[in-house]
Design a protein around this motif. Structure first.
Motif, PDB file in Angstrom:
ATOM      1  N   GLN A   1       0.794  -1.222   0.000  1.00  0.00           N
ATOM      2  CA  GLN A   1       0.000   0.000   0.000  1.00  0.00           C
ATOM      3  C   GLN A   1       0.831   1.278   0.000  1.00  0.00           C
ATOM      4  OE1 GLN A   1      -3.138  -0.339   2.866  1.00  0.00           O
ATOM      5  NE2 GLN A   1      -3.595  -2.413   2.223  1.00  0.00           N
ATOM      6  N   PHE A   2       2.030   1.201  -0.582  1.00  0.00           N
ATOM      7  CA  PHE A   2       2.821   2.385  -0.918  1.00  0.00           C
ATOM      8  C   PHE A   2       3.729   1.999  -2.073  1.00  0.00           C
ATOM      9  CE2 PHE A   2       5.181   0.328   2.552  1.00  0.00           C
ATOM     10  CZ  PHE A   2       6.460   0.220   2.012  1.00  0.00           C
ATOM     11  N   MET A   3       4.230   3.009  -2.762  1.00  0.00           N
ATOM     12  CA  MET A   3       5.057   2.740  -3.937  1.00  0.00           C
ATOM     13  C   MET A   3       6.450   2.278  -3.528  1.00  0.00           C
ATOM     14  SD  MET A   3       3.947   5.680  -6.646  1.00  0.00           S
ATOM     15  CE  MET A   3       4.699   4.849  -8.030  1.00  0.00           C
ATOM     16  N   THR A   4       6.965   1.283  -4.255  1.00  0.00           N
ATOM     17  CA  THR A   4       8.334   0.804  -4.087  1.00  0.00           C
ATOM     18  C   THR A   4       9.010   0.883  -5.463  1.00  0.00           C
ATOM     19  OG1 THR A   4       7.833  -1.496  -4.624  1.00  0.00           O
ATOM     20  CG2 THR A   4       7.586  -0.829  -2.297  1.00  0.00           C
ATOM     21  N   ARG A   5      10.270   0.501  -5.525  1.00  0.00           N
ATOM     22  CA  ARG A   5      10.962   0.534  -6.817  1.00  0.00           C
ATOM     23  C   ARG A   5      10.398  -0.500  -7.792  1.00  0.00           C
ATOM     24  NH1 ARG A   5      14.692  -3.564  -7.402  1.00  0.00           N
ATOM     25  NH2 ARG A   5      15.449  -4.536  -5.494  1.00  0.00           N
ATOM     26  N   LEU A   6       9.649  -1.460  -7.296  1.00  0.00           N
ATOM     27  CA  LEU A   6       9.032  -2.465  -8.159  1.00  0.00           C
ATOM     28  C   LEU A   6       7.631  -2.074  -8.638  1.00  0.00           C
ATOM     29  CD1 LEU A   6      10.050  -5.746  -6.281  1.00  0.00           C
ATOM     30  CD2 LEU A   6      11.170  -4.680  -8.244  1.00  0.00           C
ATOM     31  N   SER A   7       7.062  -1.035  -8.055  1.00  0.00           N
ATOM     32  CA  SER A   7       5.733  -0.586  -8.480  1.00  0.00           C
ATOM     33  C   SER A   7       5.797  -0.117  -9.925  1.00  0.00           C
ATOM     34  CB  SER A   7       5.258   0.574  -7.603  1.00  0.00           C
ATOM     35  OG  SER A   7       5.170   0.175  -6.260  1.00  0.00           O
TER      36      SER A   7
ATOM     37  N   GLN B   1      13.381  -8.718  -1.152  1.00  0.00           N
ATOM     38  CA  GLN B   1      14.633  -7.971  -1.275  1.00  0.00           C
ATOM     39  C   GLN B   1      14.377  -6.463  -1.121  1.00  0.00           C
ATOM     40  OE1 GLN B   1      17.776  -8.884  -1.276  1.00  0.00           O
ATOM     41  NE2 GLN B   1      18.416  -6.751  -1.426  1.00  0.00           N
ATOM     42  N   VAL B   2      13.300  -5.989  -1.704  1.00  0.00           N
ATOM     43  CA  VAL B   2      12.942  -4.571  -1.583  1.00  0.00           C
ATOM     44  C   VAL B   2      12.668  -4.223  -0.128  1.00  0.00           C
ATOM     45  CG1 VAL B   2      11.196  -2.836  -2.175  1.00  0.00           C
ATOM     46  CG2 VAL B   2      12.085  -4.366  -3.934  1.00  0.00           C
ATOM     47  N   PHE B   3      11.957  -5.102   0.572  1.00  0.00           N
ATOM     48  CA  PHE B   3      11.668  -4.848   1.982  1.00  0.00           C
ATOM     49  C   PHE B   3      12.951  -4.805   2.800  1.00  0.00           C
ATOM     50  CE2 PHE B   3       7.511  -7.218   1.055  1.00  0.00           C
ATOM     51  CZ  PHE B   3       6.919  -6.061   0.578  1.00  0.00           C
ATOM     52  N   LYS B   4      13.848  -5.691   2.488  1.00  0.00           N
ATOM     53  CA  LYS B   4      15.133  -5.727   3.180  1.00  0.00           C
ATOM     54  C   LYS B   4      15.896  -4.423   2.949  1.00  0.00           C
ATOM     55  CE  LYS B   4      19.038  -8.835   3.879  1.00  0.00           C
ATOM     56  NZ  LYS B   4      19.657 -10.093   3.447  1.00  0.00           N
ATOM     57  N   GLU B   5      15.898  -3.934   1.718  1.00  0.00           N
ATOM     58  CA  GLU B   5      16.547  -2.664   1.392  1.00  0.00           C
ATOM     59  C   GLU B   5      15.927  -1.509   2.160  1.00  0.00           C
ATOM     60  OE1 GLU B   5      16.088  -2.265  -2.833  1.00  0.00           O
ATOM     61  OE2 GLU B   5      17.365  -4.001  -3.266  1.00  0.00           O
ATOM     62  N   LEU B   6      14.614  -1.559   2.331  1.00  0.00           N
ATOM     63  CA  LEU B   6      13.905  -0.492   3.046  1.00  0.00           C
ATOM     64  C   LEU B   6      13.973  -0.653   4.558  1.00  0.00           C
ATOM     65  CD1 LEU B   6      10.726  -0.261   0.782  1.00  0.00           C
ATOM     66  CD2 LEU B   6      12.595   1.399   0.926  1.00  0.00           C
TER      67      LEU B   6
END
Length: 171
Positions: free
Chosen positions: A46-52, A158-163
């Motif tokens: 429910q928010f934008m990530t680099r994969l959105s 991986q994105v969550f880990k980066e964040l």
């Protein structure tokens, strides 16, 4: 004599400027340009990530309802462009109404789920009155709204880990 002429000219200029503001069309204060964007929430957070990804061809709807009886007083639709952005112009003051931009339709079959939980609804409230303290009474920019992908992408952990976040999502 020259001083009198300069004072007279300055006074006339100020007076005509004042008249211009006084004679301004009242509709100028009641015209709102709404801008926003729609994306695919590929990680279901429910928010934008680099994969959105932005969604071209997504439909959104502006809906205003009377505060007292929830009667719909205004509806207007828009479709996103290639950058996932939409715009619409609305006339009139809607101070006594609750107005929202609501996701209607996704062009992507894999990314079309709308979260209907009341506190997480894919809608954004918007103020459509010049009497609200917002400095610009012309442009209203809406936070991005996202359709959820049915299943998160494999790269999401991986994105969550980066964040540095631990999402409430099961992979």
């Amino acid at each position: 004599m020259a001083k009198f002429f300069i004072v007279f000219l300055a006074s006339a200029l100020c007076f005509t400027t004042l008249l211009h503001f006084a004679a301004a069309d009242a509709d100028d204060l009641d015209r709102f340009h709404i801008k926003g964007s729609v994306y695919c929430d590929t990680c279901r957070v429910q928010f934008m990530t680099r994969l959105s990804k932005v969604l071209e061809g997504a439909k959104v709807k502006l809906e205003c309802k009377a505060r007292e009886n929830q009667t719909v007083t205004l509806t207007k639709e828009a479709v996103t462009d290639k950058d996932g952005k939409y715009e619409m112009v609305v006339m009139g003051d809607h101070e006594e109404e609750v107005c929202e931009i609501i996701l209607v339709e996704s062009p992507d079959a894999e990314c079309g789920e709308v979260n209907n939980q009341e506190f997480l609804r894919n809608a954004a409230r918007i103020s459509l009155t010049a009497n609200d303290g917002i400095v610009s009474n012309e442009v209203r920019t809406i936070n991005p709204l996202g359709f959820m992908r049915k299943t998160p992408l494999a790269d999401c952990p991986q994105v969550f880990k980066e964040l540095g976040i631990v999402p409430d999502v099961i992979f």
